[in-house]
Design an enzyme around this catalytic site. Sequence first.
Site, short mmCIF file in Angstrom:
data_model
loop_
_atom_site.label_atom_id
_atom_site.label_comp_id
_atom_site.label_asym_id
_atom_site.label_seq_id
_atom_site.Cartn_x
_atom_site.Cartn_y
_atom_site.Cartn_z
N ASP A 60 -2.26 -6.69 4.68
CA ASP A 60 -2.36 -5.12 5.29
C ASP A 60 -1.35 -5.12 6.32
OD1 ASP A 60 -3.22 -5.70 2.24
OD2 ASP A 60 -5.00 -4.96 3.77
N LYS A 78 3.78 -5.75 4.97
CA LYS A 78 4.82 -6.71 4.98
C LYS A 78 5.44 -6.51 4.30
CE LYS A 78 1.65 -9.27 4.30
NZ LYS A 78 0.53 -8.69 4.67
N GLY A 136 -1.78 -7.27 -1.67
CA GLY A 136 -1.01 -5.81 -2.61
C GLY A 136 -0.42 -5.54 -1.43
N HIS A 137 1.02 -5.45 -2.31
CA HIS A 137 2.28 -5.14 -1.09
C HIS A 137 2.20 -3.95 -1.17
CE1 HIS A 137 2.99 -9.15 0.30
NE2 HIS A 137 1.34 -9.08 0.79
N GLN A 190 -1.74 -12.03 2.98
CA GLN A 190 -2.09 -12.38 3.97
C GLN A 190 -1.55 -12.79 5.76
OE1 GLN A 190 -2.90 -14.38 0.81
NE2 GLN A 190 -3.40 -12.54 -0.27
N THR A 240 -8.83 -16.96 3.52
CA THR A 240 -8.59 -17.14 2.17
C THR A 240 -8.49 -18.14 1.78
OG1 THR A 240 -7.12 -15.88 0.23
CG2 THR A 240 -5.89 -16.45 2.69
N THR A 242 -5.41 -3.81 -2.91
CA THR A 242 -5.76 -4.32 -4.08
C THR A 242 -6.96 -4.05 -4.52
OG1 THR A 242 -4.33 -6.04 -3.52
CG2 THR A 242 -6.25 -7.07 -4.87
N THR A 243 -8.16 -3.44 -3.79
CA THR A 243 -9.46 -3.27 -4.59
C THR A 243 -9.86 -2.18 -3.87
OG1 THR A 243 -10.46 -3.90 -2.24
CG2 THR A 243 -10.10 -6.07 -4.18
N GLY A 299 5.72 5.30 8.83
CA GLY A 299 5.70 6.04 7.84
C GLY A 299 6.29 4.66 6.64
P1 GDP Z 1 0.79 -6.00 3.00
O1 GDP Z 1 -0.44 -5.57 2.24
O2 GDP Z 1 1.09 -6.04 4.40
O3 GDP Z 1 1.66 -4.97 2.51
O4 GDP Z 1 0.12 -3.58 3.40
P2 GDP Z 1 -0.13 -3.09 2.72
O5 GDP Z 1 0.87 -2.44 1.43
O6 GDP Z 1 -1.80 -3.16 1.80
O7 GDP Z 1 -1.10 -1.42 3.70
C1 GDP Z 1 -0.12 -0.59 3.98
C2 GDP Z 1 -0.09 0.57 4.35
O8 GDP Z 1 0.62 1.10 5.38
C3 GDP Z 1 0.74 0.83 2.21
O9 GDP Z 1 0.00 2.33 2.05
C4 GDP Z 1 1.92 1.61 3.66
O10 GDP Z 1 2.52 2.62 2.40
C5 GDP Z 1 1.84 2.54 4.42
N1 GDP Z 1 2.73 2.20 5.81
C6 GDP Z 1 3.70 1.24 5.89
N2 GDP Z 1 4.30 1.28 7.21
C7 GDP Z 1 3.70 2.93 7.59
C8 GDP Z 1 4.02 3.13 8.54
O11 GDP Z 1 4.49 2.81 9.20
N3 GDP Z 1 3.27 4.15 9.11
C9 GDP Z 1 2.53 5.34 7.55
N4 GDP Z 1 1.40 5.94 8.03
N5 GDP Z 1 2.23 4.30 6.63
C10 GDP Z 1 2.17 2.41 6.40
P1 IMO Z 2 -2.25 -8.52 1.90
O1 IMO Z 2 -1.22 -9.45 1.54
C1 IMO Z 2 -5.94 -7.82 3.54
C2 IMO Z 2 -9.03 -10.83 2.42
C3 IMO Z 2 -10.36 -10.87 1.10
C4 IMO Z 2 -11.42 -11.30 2.05
C5 IMO Z 2 -10.99 -12.74 2.12
C6 IMO Z 2 -11.03 -13.87 0.89
O2 IMO Z 2 -2.09 -7.21 1.10
O3 IMO Z 2 -1.79 -8.44 3.55
P2 IMO Z 2 -9.47 -13.55 -1.60
O4 IMO Z 2 -9.70 -12.84 -2.02
O5 IMO Z 2 -8.65 -14.14 -0.99
O6 IMO Z 2 -10.27 -14.74 -1.43
O7 IMO Z 2 -10.62 -12.96 0.04
O8 IMO Z 2 -9.80 -12.50 2.45
N1 IMO Z 2 -7.99 -10.72 1.78
C7 IMO Z 2 -7.00 -10.25 2.21
N2 IMO Z 2 -7.11 -9.10 3.29
N3 IMO Z 2 -4.83 -8.40 2.88
C8 IMO Z 2 -4.55 -9.38 2.16
O9 IMO Z 2 -3.64 -9.32 1.08
C9 IMO Z 2 -5.76 -9.82 1.34
N4 IMO Z 2 -5.98 -10.82 0.46
C10 IMO Z 2 -7.05 -11.47 0.35
O10 IMO Z 2 -11.28 -8.90 1.28
O11 IMO Z 2 -12.11 -10.87 2.92
MG MG Z 3 -2.17 -5.62 1.84
#
Ligand code: GDP
Ligand code: IMO
Ligand code: MG
Length: 431
Positions: A13, A16, A40-41, A224, A239, A300-301, A415
Amino acid sequence: MSTLTVVGTQWGDEGKGKVIDLLASQCDMVCRYQGGANAGHTVIVGDKQFIFHLIPSGILHPDKKCIIGNGVVIDPISLFEEIESLRKGGIECEKRLFISDRAHVILSYHKLLDKIKDEARGSMKIGTTGRGIGTTYIDKISRIGIRLSDLMDRDTFRKKLEINLKEKNHLLESFYGKTKVRAEDIEKEYLPYAEKFRPYIADTSLMINEAISKKQKVLFEGAQGTFLDIDFGTYPYVTSSSPVAGGVCIGAGVGPTKIDKVLGVAKAYTTRVGEGPLPTQFEPQFEEKMRIKGKEYGATTLRPRRCGWFDAVAVRYASIVNGLDRLAITKLDVLDELDKIKIAVAYEYKGKRLTTFPSLLKEIEEARPIYEEVDGWNTSTRGIVRFQDLPQKAKEYLDRISKLIGIDISIISIGPKRSETIIVEENLLGA
Ligand code: GDP
Ligand code: IMO
Ligand code: MG
């Protein structure tokens, strides 16, 4: 240069999705190489938010090819939902989304067993996403897994299903006291997906290598993060795949000679969702405040993410095991209103100073971070597009992070939107 690999340097998270979407405009192909719908991207374009679980985050660029590589585990239901929801929004995946025929398939019993097994671990529960990731990779390594090419062939699918169910049903009934799963039901549920996906199936390794040989630009999208990696993460709280850059070779079918550059994405602080140690976790009240400010809830969750200070010990370790060339620092804006900011520069364990990330879980859990405190900038970074316009203290914070990790910062995100980005280095994928 032809390929750029984007990896998470923390516990996932890191942002990416946003970074991939931005860089996708510079490339020809975006490829996922591991994980599954546990990811969850998030990508925000205008007033629309997209959360990609399996589809590469480059799909919003209509002229780019997107690949789901052999190393990804695919839940057909989840993938079809994603394709359909994009289609309803006017984004067509056919003829530009390609799925590896070698990718393993997640079936309903994988998801069921994932949940049951994690619950059964009691106090050692991992807090998985329940998406059947670990249980599907177990089958892959046990050599009983079902691949997409098997699903495409009715007889093979049935034969493999029966072999699998003998073992799964024994486990479900005798060990976990659950009702057994019927092959007919699984067939009925999943065979229709064989036809739905047929147009997308390809030998994606060949496609990627062909693109590389034609000097096209390929982006590899990690899911991840390094500390969720099966080898380098906080085992067993990880994971079941290899999010690190090395995972690209196996999960996309490209040789190590083809990995040109690696970009590590790091939040300006740290978050983690699920169980397992987080050495720099904030104390509860401050954590809640930062969680609300950073909107730190799982994509995701929807679970609340745990939050903490930037951990330079962890990210430095990530830079080594991934061979990072550059850093992207995200969510700097979330630190906008702080007087003081801490950075963990080392850990202390039993009177000893540790500067590399330990492997023993007990050591990670008991290590106390040694912090360096720096001044915050306590002013908004909103709307800034040039590095020189950032508040002085924000520049100093970024410089300090860069020095501690030993890697230059190419992208700063302030942002969630595309426009809320400071590009320090243009053309990361080469001119
Ligand atoms: P990923 O799994 O690495 O793609 O990241 P996620 O999408 O799960 O979580 C990143 C969260 O931060 C998302 O809700 C994005 O919209 C948000 N986000 C990404 N870059 C920024 C930033 O620079 N500032 C803020 N405030 N939010 C951001
Ligand atoms: P992105 O790509 C954050 C965490 C789960 C749990 C552990 C194992 O959005 O960064 P799994 O279901 O993979 O067997 O769970 O890994 N986890 C993540 N945490 N971002 C993710 O993906 C994750 N994918 C799995 O919460 O702790
Ligand atoms: Mg994510």
